[in-house]
Design a protein around this motif. Structure first.
Motif, mmCIF file in Angstrom:
data_model
loop_
_atom_site.group_PDB
_atom_site.id
_atom_site.type_symbol
_atom_site.label_atom_id
_atom_site.label_comp_id
_atom_site.label_asym_id
_atom_site.label_seq_id
_atom_site.Cartn_x
_atom_site.Cartn_y
_atom_site.Cartn_z
ATOM 1 N N VAL A 91 32.737 -6.290 24.169
ATOM 2 C CA VAL A 91 33.712 -5.206 24.349
ATOM 3 C C VAL A 91 35.138 -5.735 24.220
ATOM 4 N N SER A 92 35.300 -6.895 23.598
ATOM 5 C CA SER A 92 36.621 -7.518 23.502
ATOM 6 C C SER A 92 37.615 -6.631 22.759
ATOM 7 N N LYS A 93 37.154 -5.860 21.784
ATOM 8 C CA LYS A 93 38.065 -4.984 21.034
ATOM 9 C C LYS A 93 38.471 -3.749 21.831
ATOM 10 N N LEU A 94 37.828 -3.528 22.983
ATOM 11 C CA LEU A 94 38.137 -2.359 23.813
ATOM 12 C C LEU A 94 39.033 -2.713 24.988
ATOM 13 N N ALA A 95 39.542 -3.943 25.014
ATOM 14 C CA ALA A 95 40.376 -4.388 26.129
ATOM 15 C C ALA A 95 41.557 -3.443 26.331
ATOM 16 N N GLY A 96 41.774 -3.060 27.580
ATOM 17 C CA GLY A 96 42.874 -2.162 27.919
ATOM 18 C C GLY A 96 42.559 -0.695 27.778
ATOM 19 N N GLN A 97 41.415 -0.360 27.198
ATOM 20 C CA GLN A 97 41.038 1.044 27.015
ATOM 21 C C GLN A 97 40.222 1.547 28.208
ATOM 22 N N THR A 98 40.205 2.870 28.339
ATOM 23 C CA THR A 98 39.335 3.512 29.320
ATOM 24 C C THR A 98 38.067 3.951 28.609
ATOM 25 N N ILE A 99 36.933 3.572 29.150
ATOM 26 C CA ILE A 99 35.655 3.906 28.530
ATOM 27 C C ILE A 99 34.683 4.446 29.576
ATOM 28 N N CYS A 100 33.645 5.108 29.090
ATOM 29 C CA CYS A 100 32.455 5.414 29.892
ATOM 30 C C CYS A 100 31.280 4.657 29.283
ATOM 31 N N LEU A 101 30.308 4.378 30.098
ATOM 32 C CA LEU A 101 29.067 3.801 29.607
ATOM 33 C C LEU A 101 27.968 4.849 29.678
ATOM 34 N N ARG A 102 27.269 5.031 28.556
ATOM 35 C CA ARG A 102 26.092 5.908 28.535
ATOM 36 C C ARG A 102 24.866 5.004 28.466
ATOM 37 N N VAL A 103 24.039 5.074 29.501
ATOM 38 C CA VAL A 103 22.913 4.156 29.642
ATOM 39 C C VAL A 103 21.613 4.934 29.453
ATOM 40 N N LYS A 104 20.860 4.567 28.422
ATOM 41 C CA LYS A 104 19.552 5.176 28.160
ATOM 42 C C LYS A 104 18.480 4.183 28.597
ATOM 43 N N MET A 105 17.514 4.668 29.384
ATOM 44 C CA MET A 105 16.522 3.770 29.976
ATOM 45 C C MET A 105 15.122 4.360 29.866
ATOM 46 N N LYS A 106 14.144 3.460 29.821
ATOM 47 C CA LYS A 106 12.734 3.858 29.826
ATOM 48 C C LYS A 106 11.944 2.787 30.551
ATOM 49 N N ASP A 107 11.218 3.183 31.596
ATOM 50 C CA ASP A 107 10.431 2.250 32.414
ATOM 51 C C ASP A 107 11.260 0.998 32.708
ATOM 52 N N ALA A 108 12.409 1.225 33.346
ATOM 53 C CA ALA A 108 13.382 0.145 33.524
ATOM 54 C C ALA A 108 14.187 0.341 34.800
ATOM 55 N N ASP A 109 14.784 -0.757 35.254
ATOM 56 C CA ASP A 109 15.694 -0.740 36.399
ATOM 57 C C ASP A 109 16.977 -1.464 36.031
ATOM 58 N N LEU A 110 18.113 -0.865 36.379
ATOM 59 C CA LEU A 110 19.413 -1.505 36.235
ATOM 60 C C LEU A 110 19.960 -1.730 37.643
ATOM 61 N N PHE A 111 20.079 -3.000 38.036
ATOM 62 C CA PHE A 111 20.466 -3.354 39.394
ATOM 63 C C PHE A 111 21.979 -3.516 39.553
ATOM 64 N N ALA A 112 22.631 -4.052 38.541
ATOM 65 C CA ALA A 112 24.060 -4.352 38.666
ATOM 66 C C ALA A 112 24.646 -4.584 37.268
ATOM 67 N N LEU A 113 25.970 -4.412 37.188
ATOM 68 C CA LEU A 113 26.667 -4.716 35.941
ATOM 69 C C LEU A 113 28.056 -5.245 36.247
ATOM 70 N N LYS B 131 33.598 9.699 22.016
ATOM 71 C CA LYS B 131 33.092 9.085 20.790
ATOM 72 C C LYS B 131 32.536 7.703 21.089
ATOM 73 N N VAL B 132 31.431 7.358 20.440
ATOM 74 C CA VAL B 132 30.836 6.035 20.598
ATOM 75 C C VAL B 132 31.726 4.997 19.922
ATOM 76 N N VAL B 133 32.206 4.014 20.697
ATOM 77 C CA VAL B 133 33.098 2.984 20.159
ATOM 78 C C VAL B 133 32.444 1.597 20.162
ATOM 79 N N ALA B 134 31.325 1.473 20.831
ATOM 80 C CA ALA B 134 30.555 0.226 20.801
ATOM 81 C C ALA B 134 29.131 0.546 21.214
ATOM 82 N N THR B 135 28.166 -0.125 20.581
ATOM 83 C CA THR B 135 26.756 0.160 20.844
ATOM 84 C C THR B 135 25.988 -1.127 21.103
ATOM 85 N N MET B 136 25.212 -1.097 22.145
ATOM 86 C CA MET B 136 24.328 -2.208 22.465
ATOM 87 C C MET B 136 22.940 -1.889 21.916
#
Length: 459
Positions: free
Chosen positions: A433-455, A413-418
């Motif tokens: 993501v302060s309200k998600l502290a201590g939780q296990t999450i996944c990140l779903r990253v949607k991209m278009k004509d873009a590069d993600l180098f690091a997080l 379930k989506v619990v936070a959205t950028m």
């Protein structure tokens, strides 16, 4: 249908054991964080060739200078290299030279007056002897190191006419120490590493993540030039070497040097820039030596198992025919960091009168990325645990491109959205993501004509 299947796969992944990345940077030099992807590619980014920073034209240097190392010590940059003037690999006339810079671009030779070479002491020589063949220094960041040993180095070579690949012959790597990087002494009268070939650059550094010294040295594996790793608690007693391991579909290629370093912003990651030597090619018929070379890129999370998703060159020889002769395109050991770009260095024109070293620049953390073209795509990470209040990205898009990220809980379930993001930023805080502290999450990253180098996650 593809999107539905992708989301189903993503929701099932959150049940797996999470990866705890705490607040550290994770670079997409590998796909360690990536669980599923659709329309996304893993992209290698070429460095930009910049200035010639040094030409080795002094009498004590010569056309076979090699094995450069760069060290950033506060506002000072030191560049070390072999001066050989065309002599034998086993000659006692080889010297170690140093050049200095305050910006990593303009280098000068200090007149040290320590050792006579080229008919004068008015030179930048810090060591003379066979150990200079591949003298490779580093700044020791071990918090327990002695002030008089702030700098350390390995240097040495196997004796001539021996069976180098068996590691049973006299010679090996000696340990050196220095307080200032200029005045050096041997830490021990005998070699500290004796099993290996050692006939090129063999480097070491303090591994801050694992609290030990790491060494990456040259070996032969099935008659192929290769690299081994070994470790030490005190820089004097070393473990046996372990040859690098690769995936089954990765070809064995001659790696003449490795230029392995801990990533400056993510020291748990090792980055390596081997000089790939293609022995059976000769582009310039009249040149005396066979073989052509380029530089490649790879990474590791333990120093033994290496990820080579990119089999293509990181640096090509280019149109300059002098870079198509033997033993060129050798990446120096070390990365000089800046606010927006990092500098590396690569040698050119080996055996030519204008032998030189050139600066390369890369985007900060920008060696590789998760990439989407104009059609767009998305990927989902493995389950993550983190420490921090905000998700921070190093990213770039086109004017029409975008990145959008959702945080998913263990049920998918989506619990936070950028919100959709576009631009170019090295350290953008994009999601609370302060309200998600201590939780296990996944990140779903949607991209278009873009590069993600690091997080990373940060406060």
């Amino acid at each position: 249908m593809k999107t539905a299947l992708f989301l189903l796969a993503a929701s099932s992944l959150v049940a797996a054991d999470p990866i705890d990345i705490a607040s550290r940077w994770e670079l997409f030099v590998d796909e360690f964080l990536v669980a599923q992807k659709n329309g996304i590619t893993h992209k290698l980014h070429d460095p930009i060739k910049r200035e010639i920073v040094l030409t080795t034209d002094q009498p004590w240097e010569g056309v076979t200078c090699a094995y450069f190392s760069v060290i950033q010590d506060g506002k000072k940059v030191l560049m070390y290299y072999r001066g050989s003037s065309g002599g034998s690999d086993h000659s006692d006339e080889q010297v170690t030279c140093v050049a200095e810079s305050t910006d990593g671009i303009h280098f000068t030779r200090p007149k040290l007056g320590l050792i006579e070479a080229g008919g004068t002491k008015d030179n930048n020589v810090i060591w003379r002897g066979v150990e200079s063949h591949n003298f490779s220094p580093f700044l020791d960041t071990n918090p327990k190191t002695k002030p008089e040993e702030r700098y350390k180095a390995l240097g040495g070579v196997k004796q001539p006419g021996k069976n180098w690949h068996q590691g049973e012959t006299p010679g090996g790597l000696y340990a050196f120490a220095s307080a200032d990087g200029i005045h050096w002494k041997k830490m021990k009268d005998t070699p500290v590493i004796t099993k290996g070939a050692f006939d090129s650059q063999n480097l070491a550094f303090w591994d801050t993540t694992r609290d030990r010294y790491a060494c990456f040295s040259r070996i032969f594996s099935n008659k192929v030039r290769a690299v081994q790793s070994c470790t030490s608690a005190d820089f004097l007693a070393w473990s046996d070497g372990i040859p690098h391991r690769y995936a089954k579909d990765v070809p064995m290629e001659h790696f003449y040097t490795s230029a392995t370093v801990p990533c400056p912003t993510a020291p748990h990651l090792f980055l390596s820039f081997p000089k790939r030597f293609v022995t059976n090619r000769k582009k310039v018929p009249e040149h005396e030596g066979p073989g052509v070379s380029d530089a490649v890129f790879m990474s590791s999370r333990d120093g033994v198992n290496w990820d080579r998703p990119f089999l293509e060159a990181w640096v090509r020889p280019g149109p300059d025919l002098k870079n198509w002769t033997d033993r060129n395109n050798m990446t120096a050991n070390g990365i000089i960091t800046g606010d927006t770009e990092w500098s590396l260095y690569i040698s050119e024109h080996y055996r030519h009168a204008d032998h030189r070293i050139r600066r390369l620049s890369v985007r900060k953390q920008g060696f590789a990325s998760m990439h989407a073209d104009a059609k767009g795509g998305e990927f989902t990470t493995h389950p993550l645990k983190f420490a921090g209040k905000n998700l921070v990205l190093n990213y770039s898009t086109s004017a029409a491109g975008s990145i959008q990220i959702d945080a998913l809980d263990q049920a998918g379930k989506v619990v936070a959205t950028m919100p959709e993001l576009y631009g170019d930023d090295l350290e953008a805080s994009v999601l609370d993501v302060s309200k998600l502290a201590g939780q296990t999450i996944c990140l779903r990253v949607k991209m278009k004509d873009a590069d993600l180098f690091a997080l990373r996650f940060a406060d």
